[in-house]
Design a protein around this motif. Structure first.
Motif, mmCIF file in Angstrom:
data_model
loop_
_atom_site.group_PDB
_atom_site.id
_atom_site.type_symbol
_atom_site.label_atom_id
_atom_site.label_comp_id
_atom_site.label_asym_id
_atom_site.label_seq_id
_atom_site.Cartn_x
_atom_site.Cartn_y
_atom_site.Cartn_z
ATOM 1 N N SER A 4 0.948 -1.246 -0.001
ATOM 2 C CA SER A 4 0.176 -0.060 0.062
ATOM 3 C C SER A 4 0.902 1.321 -0.120
ATOM 4 C CB SER A 4 -0.747 0.031 1.164
ATOM 5 O OG SER A 4 -1.604 -1.109 1.242
ATOM 6 N N SER A 66 -0.650 -0.031 12.619
ATOM 7 C CA SER A 66 -1.558 0.374 12.048
ATOM 8 C C SER A 66 -1.624 1.829 11.816
ATOM 9 C CB SER A 66 -2.819 0.079 12.292
ATOM 10 O OG SER A 66 -3.971 0.539 11.720
ATOM 11 N N LYS A 72 -9.307 5.161 6.968
ATOM 12 C CA LYS A 72 -9.095 3.721 6.729
ATOM 13 C C LYS A 72 -7.666 3.362 7.403
ATOM 14 C CE LYS A 72 -7.899 0.463 2.785
ATOM 15 N NZ LYS A 72 -7.179 0.687 1.547
ATOM 16 N N THR A 74 -4.422 1.133 7.871
ATOM 17 C CA THR A 74 -3.773 0.279 7.170
ATOM 18 C C THR A 74 -2.266 -0.191 7.874
ATOM 19 O OG1 THR A 74 -4.503 1.211 5.077
ATOM 20 C CG2 THR A 74 -2.558 -0.161 4.796
#
Length: 183
Positions: A4, A66, A72, A74
Motif C-alpha cells: 500500500s 496500523s 482507513k 492500514t
C-alpha cells in the motif's frame, strides 16, 4: 509483493517523531483533524502520544503497526514509514537492513535495495554443509556458485572449502558490491 502506498509525508510528520541515531519511532500528539471526533482525538493522544509507534513484530521480525488515514486503517512496516519520513518518498522497491536485524531501524542501517540486492545481503543458509556461503561439497572437492539477478553462476571446482570460498568472496565483492555478504 504489492504494498500500500504510504500516507503523504506531511501527514506522517504530524504523526511521528523519529530519532535516526537510535532508530526509535514515537507517536506525536496528533492534531484533531486526523480524527472523526474530538473524543477519538483525545482518546488516541491520551493513550499513545509520546509512546513507541508501529512497534509490533510481524512473523518475519519486522516492526509494524496500523496508521489510520482518511478513515482507513492500514498496516505498514516501520522501516518503510521511516524511509518516507527521512526522504519524502515512498521506497521504490525494498529496504535492506545492513546488519540483518529487521528491528534495527537506525537510519545508518537502512538502505534502498532491489529484491536481488536485498538477497545478496542474506547470510549463509542454515542447511549449508560446507560452512561457507556459496560453497558446496562435490565428490572429492568443493564447488563455488553465486547468484546474480536470480541466476546461478558456476565459479569452479576446488580442492578445499576455503579455496572455493575465496573464489565466492572475490565474485561477491565484484558482482554484489556494497550489498555483498560472504558469511
Amino acid at each position: 509483493m504489492k504494498r500500500s502506498p504510504l500516507p503523504p509525508k506531511d501527514f506522517l510528520d504530524e504523526c511521528f517523531e523519529y530519532n535516526p541515531e537510535t532508530g526509535s519511532l514515537t507517536w506525536k500528539t496528533r492534531p484533531a483533524h486526523h480524527f472523526a471526533s474530538v473524543a477519538r482525538w483525545r482518546a488516541f493522544n491520551t493513550r499513545f502520544a509520546g509512546k513507541p509507534a508501529l512497534n509490533s513484530p510481524d512473523g518475519q521480525g519486522y516492526l509494524r503497526g496500523s496508521i489510520s488515514y482518511h478513515g482507513k486503517a492500514t498496516f505498514y512496516r516501520q522501516h518503510r514509514v521511516i524511509w518516507k519520513l527521512m526522504t519524502g518518498e515512498d521506497p521504490v522497491e525494498e529496504i535492506d537492513h545492513k546488519d540483518l536485524d529487521r528491528s534495527n531501524n537506525r537510519w545508518s542501517n537502512l538502505r534502498e535495495a532491489t529484491r536481488s540486492e536485498n538477497f545478496y545481503n542474506k547470510p549463509r543458509r542454515r542447511d549449508n554443509q560446507s560452512g561457507f556461503k556459496g560453497v558446496s561439497p562435490h565428490r572429492d572437492g568443493y564447488t563455488a556458485n553465486i547468484r546474480v539477478r536470480g541466476r546461478r553462476h558456476y565459479l569452479g571446482r576446488f580442492s578445499s572449502a576455503e579455496e572455493a570460498h575465496k573464489a565466492y568472496t572475490r565474485a561477491a565483492e565484484h558482482l554484489h558490491g556494497k550489498y555483498s555478504r560472504t558469511t
